[in-house]
Write a protein that holds these residues in place. Structure first.
Motif, PDB file in Angstrom:
ATOM      1  N   ALA A 322       0.836  -1.204   0.000  1.00 47.39           N
ATOM      2  CA  ALA A 322       0.000   0.000   0.000  1.00 47.39           C
ATOM      3  C   ALA A 322       0.872   1.255   0.000  1.00 47.39           C
ATOM      4  N   THR A 323       0.292   2.354  -0.501  1.00 49.11           N
ATOM      5  CA  THR A 323       1.065   3.573  -0.738  1.00 49.11           C
ATOM      6  C   THR A 323       1.917   4.009   0.442  1.00 49.11           C
ATOM      7  N   ASP A 324       1.301   4.188   1.603  1.00 50.55           N
ATOM      8  CA  ASP A 324       2.135   4.649   2.721  1.00 50.55           C
ATOM      9  C   ASP A 324       2.563   3.477   3.615  1.00 50.55           C
ATOM     10  N   GLY A 325       2.382   2.271   3.110  1.00 44.43           N
ATOM     11  CA  GLY A 325       3.045   1.108   3.674  1.00 44.43           C
ATOM     12  C   GLY A 325       2.569   0.565   5.008  1.00 44.43           C
ATOM     13  N   PHE A 405      11.327   7.558  -7.789  1.00 43.56           N
ATOM     14  CA  PHE A 405      10.623   8.688  -8.402  1.00 43.56           C
ATOM     15  C   PHE A 405       9.439   9.099  -7.532  1.00 43.56           C
ATOM     16  N   ARG A 406       8.737   8.092  -7.008  1.00 45.01           N
ATOM     17  CA  ARG A 406       7.549   8.398  -6.217  1.00 45.01           C
ATOM     18  C   ARG A 406       7.878   9.125  -4.925  1.00 45.01           C
ATOM     19  N   SER A 407       9.162   9.114  -4.534  1.00 44.94           N
ATOM     20  CA  SER A 407       9.537   9.836  -3.320  1.00 44.94           C
ATOM     21  C   SER A 407       9.185  11.302  -3.436  1.00 44.94           C
ATOM     22  N   ASN A 408       9.102  11.803  -4.647  1.00 47.35           N
ATOM     23  CA  ASN A 408       8.752  13.217  -4.723  1.00 47.35           C
ATOM     24  C   ASN A 408       7.694  13.525  -5.768  1.00 47.35           C
ATOM     25  N   LEU A 409       6.992  12.520  -6.213  1.00 45.67           N
ATOM     26  CA  LEU A 409       5.989  12.795  -7.239  1.00 45.67           C
ATOM     27  C   LEU A 409       4.555  12.651  -6.760  1.00 45.67           C
ATOM     28  N   GLY A 410       4.340  12.044  -5.642  1.00 44.85           N
ATOM     29  CA  GLY A 410       2.960  11.729  -5.290  1.00 44.85           C
ATOM     30  C   GLY A 410       2.505  10.600  -6.193  1.00 44.85           C
ATOM     31  N   GLU A 411       1.318  10.121  -5.994  1.00 49.13           N
ATOM     32  CA  GLU A 411       0.885   8.925  -6.714  1.00 49.13           C
ATOM     33  C   GLU A 411       0.114   9.258  -7.976  1.00 49.13           C
ATOM     34  N   GLN A 412      -0.212  10.526  -8.113  1.00 50.14           N
ATOM     35  CA  GLN A 412      -1.117  10.936  -9.164  1.00 50.14           C
ATOM     36  C   GLN A 412      -0.533  10.740 -10.560  1.00 50.14           C
ATOM     37  N   GLY A 413      -1.405  10.466 -11.518  1.00 49.20           N
ATOM     38  CA  GLY A 413      -0.961  10.434 -12.911  1.00 49.20           C
ATOM     39  C   GLY A 413      -0.324   9.135 -13.341  1.00 49.20           C
ATOM     40  N   GLU A 414      -0.271   8.155 -12.441  1.00 52.10           N
ATOM     41  CA  GLU A 414       0.354   6.894 -12.819  1.00 52.10           C
ATOM     42  C   GLU A 414      -0.623   5.961 -13.507  1.00 52.10           C
ATOM     43  N   GLU A 415      -0.088   4.910 -14.035  1.00 49.40           N
ATOM     44  CA  GLU A 415      -0.867   3.838 -14.657  1.00 49.40           C
ATOM     45  C   GLU A 415      -1.652   4.312 -15.874  1.00 49.40           C
TER      46      GLU A 415
END
Ligand code: OOG
Ligand code: NI
Length: 482
Positions: A322-325, A405-415
């Motif tokens: 999960a995103t924040d683990g 990359f996700r360390s500073n991108l947030g989850e938005q816009g993926e997939e």
């Protein structure tokens, strides 16, 4: 004329970048201090490790950065960087397709090649090129292309020096000048080149688009330190409230480390200034910069890598992180369970051709007058006249990179992206092919074996003909070599 060596220029450059980034990002400076402290403690707890590092002269380089990462916007920027990094002995190695992780870039690592260069200074720069062809929104694509076309990330002096070097090399003064000009490319500038509206449009399309396009240049987005015990460093970061990612990316902790394990703290929003259409300046925020630690293990063959990829994918499918683990413990347990299928001793890794090894001959063996019979490579290793040590993996892992990359991108816009690599387009933009990392490891292994057999006086022709049974007499061929 060419007095300063590439290794020397790279060493000075890496140290300049480290100083610059520590001054720019206090949270990175704090992490560096903490990692140094954890490393010292690890050395106290493991005197054997300390002895080995001391023997290899690695203790004094313990605190130097292993890599940094940048993202560029255009082919011209990338190809110019290739010429710039060549001056420092850094060549493009590997092609990484990050579209598989929903990130519209493809990448390479500019890095030193060869054991002695890596020992002199291990600094690499993971370099990503934006792929506008993967941005479905036409408006955003056109804005991005227009803004990027207006900027020049190199100072005029930097361009002159690159030309000069290619014509006739540097003198010491020019080498020093070059390092200063090169470091400027990667500094942070909180002054955006666009309005807050443009930033928002690009950010909404993909956060990465905003990061690459809206600033004067490809700021360092992280530097990476070497952790002797990455799990200890990860826990220490959490204990100090440094907000590390949920898990250490890569393979699980093992007796015989493989590939690359890394973790980072997440970027925090920093103030930036936008220039509005009417000339007003407004303050906003952008999360760009963070810090990372890594621990490297053995380089895997294609066969070993396929096994690694399969086990990792299986673990991820069984326990999606999960995103924040909140389920990071369960994920780590699953990972360890799956990787039980990956042999965890050097001899098995070598015999099953899962990893690359560096061979060396026992220096005293050649001197013996008594011929040593060796039926095979395994026999030579068993008698101890030949030694095999894992070759360290010097490259990157795209799945881990996506996590970074996700360390500073947030989850938005993926997939949302269509995943497809385009190595040919990348190499065309770069203006050169990238080195194949597997070929480099294989060459290093083959070369070390050849040199060792020669040192032992093993008849190589006979060996090549019958590598499996490879009957050979060590010492027997002595007369023909003397
Ligand atoms: C680069 C991410 C890749 C790593 O350690 O895998 C990387 C980026 O975020 O621009 O540095
Ligand atoms: Ni990194």
């Amino acid at each position: 004329m060419n007095v300063a060596s590439a290794d020397a220029i790279r060493t000075i450059f890496a140290s300049a970048i480290s100083d610059m980034y520590q001054a720019e990002a206090p949270q990175y400076r704090a992490m560096k201090a903490l990692v140094a402290e954890v490393n010292r403690q690890t050395l106290v707890d493991a005197p054997q490790l300390k002895r080995r590092l001391a023997e290899n002269n690695e203790l004094e380089r313990l605190d130097v950065e292993r890599h940094g990462a940048i993202r560029v916007g255009t082919a011209e920027e990338l190809s110019m960087l290739r010429r710039l990094f060549a001056i420092m002995g850094m060549a493009p190695v590997g092609y990484y397709d990050l579209s598989i992780a929903g990130i519209p870039v493809h990448s390479t690592a500019f890095r030193p090649i060869g054991a002695s260069a890596l020992r002199a200074s291990p600094f690499r720069i993971f370099t990503s090129l934006l792929r506008l062809d993967l941005i479905p929104d036409r408006n955003a694509r056109e804005i991005a292309a227009k803004v990027l076309a207006r900027r020049d990330i190199f100072t005029p002096r930097c361009r002159t020096l690159i030309d000069l070097f290619e014509r006739r090399g540097f003198d010491d003064g020019e080498a020093g000048d070059f390092v200063l000009e090169a470091a400027k490319i990667f500094r942070w500038n909180g002054q955006a080149t666009v309005s807050s509206a443009v930033y928002r449009t690009l950010y909404a399309t993909h956060p990465l688009l905003a990061d690459v396009v809206c600033f004067k240049g490809p700021h360092i987005n992280h530097l990476t330190l070497h952790a002797l015990d990455i799990d200890a460093a990860h826990s220490a970061m959490a204990a100090r409230g440094m907000a590390p990612k949920a898990i250490v990316e890569g393979p699980p902790r093992r007796r015989c480390p493989i590939l690359l394990r890394q973790t980072s703290f997440k970027a925090r929003p920093e103030p930036v200034e936008f220039i509005e259409e009417d000339g007003r300046r407004v303050t906003g925020a952008h999360a760009a910069r963070f810090g990372e630690i890594e621990q490297r293990g053995g380089a895997l063959t294609a066969k070993g890598r396929a096994l690694y990829d399969r086990l990792l994918a299986e673990a991820q499918a069984a326990v999606p992180l999960a995103t924040d683990g909140p389920n990071s413990l369960a994920f780590n347990e699953e990972l360890a369970r799956r990787f039980a299928a990956f042999p965890d001793d050097d001899e098995a890794l070598r015999r099953e051709k899962l990893a690359f090894f560096h061979y060396s001959a026992d220096p005293s063996a050649r001197a013996t007058t008594e011929p040593i019979f060796a039926g095979s490579l395994d026999d030579l290793l068993q008698t101890g006249v030949l030694r095999a040590e894992p070759i360290v993996y010097e490259d990157f892992l795209p799945v881990s990179a996506a996590g970074i990359f996700r360390s500073n991108l947030g989850e938005q816009g993926e997939e949302e992206l269509i995943a497809r690599g385009d190595r040919r387009a990348f190499e065309a933009a770069l203006g050169a092919p990238v080195f194949d990392e597997l070929a480099l490891y294989e060459e290093a292994e083959t070369r070390s074996l050849g040199a060792s057999l020669q040192a032992l006086g093993v008849d190589r022709a006979a060996w090549v003909q019958a590598p499996k049974t490879g009957a050979a007499h060590i010492g027997a061929a002595e007369s023909s070599h003397n």
